[in-house]
Design a protein around this motif. Structure first.
Motif, short mmCIF file in Angstrom:
data_model
loop_
_atom_site.label_atom_id
_atom_site.label_comp_id
_atom_site.label_asym_id
_atom_site.label_seq_id
_atom_site.Cartn_x
_atom_site.Cartn_y
_atom_site.Cartn_z
N LYS A 11 0.85 -1.07 -0.14
CA LYS A 11 -0.12 -0.08 -0.15
C LYS A 11 0.94 1.15 0.11
O LYS A 11 1.68 1.43 0.81
N VAL A 19 -5.58 4.69 6.21
CA VAL A 19 -5.38 3.32 5.50
C VAL A 19 -5.94 2.18 6.29
O VAL A 19 -6.20 2.65 7.65
N LEU A 21 -5.79 -1.94 6.98
CA LEU A 21 -5.12 -3.41 6.52
C LEU A 21 -5.87 -4.31 7.13
O LEU A 21 -6.44 -4.17 8.20
N THR A 82 -2.05 9.45 7.91
CA THR A 82 -0.75 8.65 7.96
C THR A 82 0.56 9.73 7.75
O THR A 82 0.51 10.80 7.05
N SER A 87 5.61 4.31 7.90
CA SER A 87 6.14 3.25 6.78
C SER A 87 6.76 2.16 7.25
O SER A 87 7.71 2.21 8.11
N SER A 110 1.64 -6.63 5.38
CA SER A 110 1.12 -5.55 4.57
C SER A 110 2.36 -4.51 4.53
O SER A 110 2.65 -3.72 5.64
N LEU A 112 3.67 -0.80 4.05
CA LEU A 112 2.77 0.54 3.92
C LEU A 112 4.15 1.47 3.52
O LEU A 112 5.05 1.57 4.36
#
Lengths: 115, 114
Positions: A11, A19, A21, A82, A87, A110, A112
Motif C-alpha cells: 500500500k 489506510v 489493513l 498517515t 512506513s 502488508s 505500507l
C-alpha cells in the motif's frame, strides 16, 4: 484457511491519508496479534485480541492507530492521517490458544509506504 | 524491560557447514522462546518453539536449545544448504507482564554460499 492472510500486500499512501489493513487469521484461532516491522528491525508488538476483545493495545504508537476484530475473526488495523514514520511492514499473527504457551503463525504482512 | 539480542547480525558460510546462531535475553522470566525464519519480503515462518520447562527442540536439520537461567538460546543448523539463506529471528514471551506479546531480536541474516 490454511494460513494467515493479509491484504493488501502493498500500500502506498500520501501523507495525511487514512489506510486500512486487513488480517484473516487461521480459522478457529482465538488469539490475534498485530506487529510493526521497520526495515532491518525485528517486529514490535502493537496490539492483541482474544476473540473480539482487545486485551492489550499498549504497543499502538499513537491515537492515529486503531484496531478492531468485531466478530472475533477478521481484524482490521486502521491508521489515520498517515505520517512518513508509519512506513513499515505490518504483520498479523494468530494462535489457537488463549494462554501464553501457544505458537504464533504469521501472515506475509502488508508493506505500507507513506510518501 | 525484556531485551533480546542476536549475534552476529549477519553470517556468510559455505554450503555444507554446520552453524550456530545465538540469541540472548535479559530477563529469564519467560513462558517460551520461538525461532522464526523470514525470507526477503515475506512474513515469518515458525521453526521451533521451546517452552520454559524444556531445554531443546529438534526439527529435521534444526536444533534449538534454551538455557533460561543464563538467558541464552542457540539455533544449530546442520549441513547448511543455499535454501537456508534467510533472516533468523528469535523471540521470547515474557512472564508475567506483557505475557501476550513476543519480544523479538533484530535477527541474524544468514547467507549460505554454494
Amino acid at each position: 484457511g490454511a494460513g494467515v492472510s493479509q491484504s493488501p500486500r502493498y500500500k502506498v499512501a500520501k501523507r495525511g491519508q487514512d489506510v486500512a489493513l486487513r488480517c484473516d487469521p487461521i480459522s478457529g484461532h482465538v488469539s490475534l496479534f498485530w506487529y510493526q516491522q521497520a526495515l532491518g528491525q525485528g517486529p514490535e508488538f502493537l496490539t492483541y485480541f482474544q476473540n473480539e476483545a482487545q486485551l492489550d493495545k499498549s504497543g499502538l504508537p499513537s491515537d492515529r492507530f486503531f484496531a478492531e476484530r468485531p466478530e472475533g475473526s477478521v481484524s482490521t488495523l486502521k491508521i489515520q492521517r498517515t505520517q512518513q514514520e508509519d512506513s513499515a511492514v505490518y504483520l498479523c499473527a494468530s494462535s489457537s490458544q488463549r494462554g501464553n504457551t501457544g505458537e504464533l503463525f504469521f501472515g506475509e504482512g502488508s508493506r505500507l509506504t507513506v510518501l | 524491560k525484556q531485551e533480546v539480542t542476536q549475534i552476529p547480525a549477519a553470517l556468510s558460510v559455505p554450503e555444507g557447514e554446520n552453524l550456530v546462531l545465538n540469541c540472548s535475553f535479559t530477563d529469564s522470566a519467560i513462558y517460551n522462546l520461538q525461532w522464526f525464519r523470514q525470507d526477503p519480503g515475506k512474513g515469518l515462518t515458525s521453526l521451533l518453539l521451546i517452552q520454559s520447562s524444556q531445554r531443546e527442540q529438534t526439527s529435521g536439520r534444526l536444533n534449538a536449545s534454551l538455557d533460561k537461567s543464563s538467558g541464552r538460546s542457540t539455533l544449530y543448523i546442520a549441513a547448511s544448504q543455499p535454501g537456508d539463506s534467510a533472516t533468523y529471528l528469535c523471540a521470547v514471551r515474557p512472564f508475567p507482564q506483557g505475557a501476550q506479546k513476543l519480544v523479538f531480536g533484530q535477527g541474524t541474516r544468514l547467507t549460505i554460499n554454494p
